[in-house]
Enzyme design. Structure first.
Site: not given
Ligand code: 6PG
Length: 467
Positions: A128, A183, A186-187, A190
């Site tokens: 990430s 991970k 984590h997303n 996010e």
């Molecule tokens: C990270 C981000 C990366 C990516 C996401 C975006 O941890 O660096 O999470 O993995 O920016 O996958 O996800 P979406 O396109 O689904 O918003």
């Protein structure tokens, strides 16, 4: 140049930056891309004595010293299987393949098992931090056997970001797909945080009619408080950047339809499949779906205009209350994510060290935030975060703000799905009496589904048709 152990396949932006990061840390590395011109241009722009760029996959594998460490930075999904199939006849027992993409954890588990039959170590590493993180220090979540961890530890520690105490943001999360699972969550977190921040933005823009510049100022203020985080930090730039094709802020020219690649939906799906509720994350996924089809929304907006209320005037009180609402709901989003990880750790016997996850998210990753310090120490006391005094101390004075913002926003017709579901989450979990007795009564009445009683052990059924 020493013969490298490490190779990297896939020179997209993330792959190229990760390769540069590894080379900067003094490791020799061979890179390979299916399209040779991409490798050539990478070598031209970033080549140095630590990097080689063989033109064929055979030469690439040949150039690596066994036991080989091959990092895959290819698009998650079918491409990972294709590259593994191409590599398998070329590599040897004891070599490791590490998938650093956002792969679905169940695919990682399948690949891990398949390659185990060939005595090839397969690992899934959550990476990430976006392009900047890959180059300057990502947060790394490794799921692998002990052998791969021992092989990879030094290089991963060298390239990772640093936590609040200067330690590398990398850990051996657990075996097989544990790293990709973490991970994924984590997303999901996010998604939840960004939706909450977007709802706060919508309150300020739509209900209090503030400009992007004013909102940038408020979010910058928030970033100087306990809300300090990477996503608040980059908000100022996103909200203040002027459009070069019109006389306004670029954020006001961006179409309000949110895209997604699937990791948030996987998190929500996992939550539904395991019964470990993550309503803020699930609502954030639905909220993105609902932003689709702007034309339809514009048409319906005309018919339902009477649902929206008049704007209000902003005050310092609103700014402070919104800060409390954001803080409490973001904290509760992390709490949902940690409970999902805890549940999976038990379910799959991964033995995940939860405080360690809160530690490695302190640097490099997209959800890095000051509140991870609180979560790290609270998790060391107790896995049920809501039961810890420090979390209670952080939440209790701020829930009032969350409730107030929802009342104001929902009353004016502003959609606040993430704020609202977060409040419902904490209100539900802190209610000693819920209306589920009534649901159980209905189920037993129409389907003889039985119920439990509050005064005796056992399973009961009432013959509802006799009075
Ligand atoms: C990270 C981000 C990366 C990516 C996401 C975006 O941890 O660096 O999470 O993995 O920016 O996958 O996800 P979406 O396109 O689904 O918003």
């Amino acid at each position: 140049m020493k013969q490298p152990h490490i190779g990297l396949i896939g020179l997209g932006t993330m792959g190229a930056n990760l390769a540069r990061n590894i080379a900067h840390k003094g490791y020799s590395i061979a890179v390979y891309n299916r399209t040779t011109s991409v490798t050539e241009s990478f070598l031209k722009n970033h080549g140095n004595s630590s990097i080689t760029g063989p033109r064929t996959l055979e030469e690439f594998v040949e150039s690596l010293k066994p036991p080989r460490i091959i990092l895959l930075m290819v698009k998650a999904g079918k491409a990972v299987d294709i590259v593994i199939d191409q590599l398998r006849p070329l590599i040897e027992k004891g070599d490791s393949i590490i998938d650093c993409g956002n792969s679905y954890f169940k695919d990682t588990k399948r690949r891990y098992n398949e390659l185990e039959n060939y005595e090839i170590h397969f690992a899934g590493c959550g990476v990430s931090g976006g392009e900047e993180g890959a180059l300057n220090g990502p947060s790394l979540m490794l799921g692998s056997n002990d052998n791969s961890w021992q092989q990879l530890k030094d290089v991963l520690q060298a390239i990772a970001a640093k936590d609040f105490n200067g330690k590398p943001c990398v850990t051996h999360v657990g075996p097989e797909s544990a790293g990709h699972y973490v991970k994924m969550v984590h997303n999901g977190i996010e998604y939840g945080i960004m939706q909450l921040m977007a709802e706060g933005y919508d309150m300020l823009r739509t209900l209090y009619t503030l400009s992007s510049k004013d909102i940038a100022h408020i979010y910058k203020q928030y970033n100087d408080t306990e809300l300090s985080s990477y996503l608040f930090d980059i908000s100022e730039a996103v909200l203040l950047r002027k459009d070069d094709q019109s006389d306004t802020y670029i954020v006001d020219m961006i179409l309000d339809e949110a895209a997604q690649k699937g990791t948030g939906a996987w998190t929500a799906h996992e939550s539904l499949a395991t019964g470990e509720a993550t309503p803020t994350i699930a609502e954030a996924v639905f909220a993105r779906y609902l932003t689709g089809n702007k034309e339809k929304r514009k048409m319906l907006a005309k018919h339902y205009a009477s649902l929206k209320k008049q704007p209000k005037t902003i005050s310092d009180d609103v700014v402070n209350t919104l800060r409390d609402a954001l803080y409490s709901s973001i904290l509760l989003t992390y709490i949902q994510g940690f409970s999902l990880i805890h549940n999976a750790s038990q379910e799959y016997a991964w033995n995940i060290d939860l405080p360690e996850i809160a530690r490695i998210w302190q640097g490099g990753c997209i959800i890095r935030a000051d509140m991870l310090s609180l979560l790290h120490s609270a998790l060391r006391e107790e896995k049920q975060l809501l039961a810890t005094p420090s979390v209670q101390k952080a939440l209790l004075p701020r829930i009032r703000g969350l409730r107030h913002i929802i009342t104001q926003g929902v009353g004016a017709g502003i959609p606040l799905p993430a704020f609202s579901s977060t409040l419902a989450y904490i209100d539900t979990l802190t209610s000693s009496q819920l209306p589920a007795n009534y649901i159980q009564g209905l189920r037993d009445r129409f389907g003889a589904h039985t119920y439990k009683r509050i005064d005796k052990k056992g399973v009961f059924h009432t013959d509802w048709l006799t009075s």
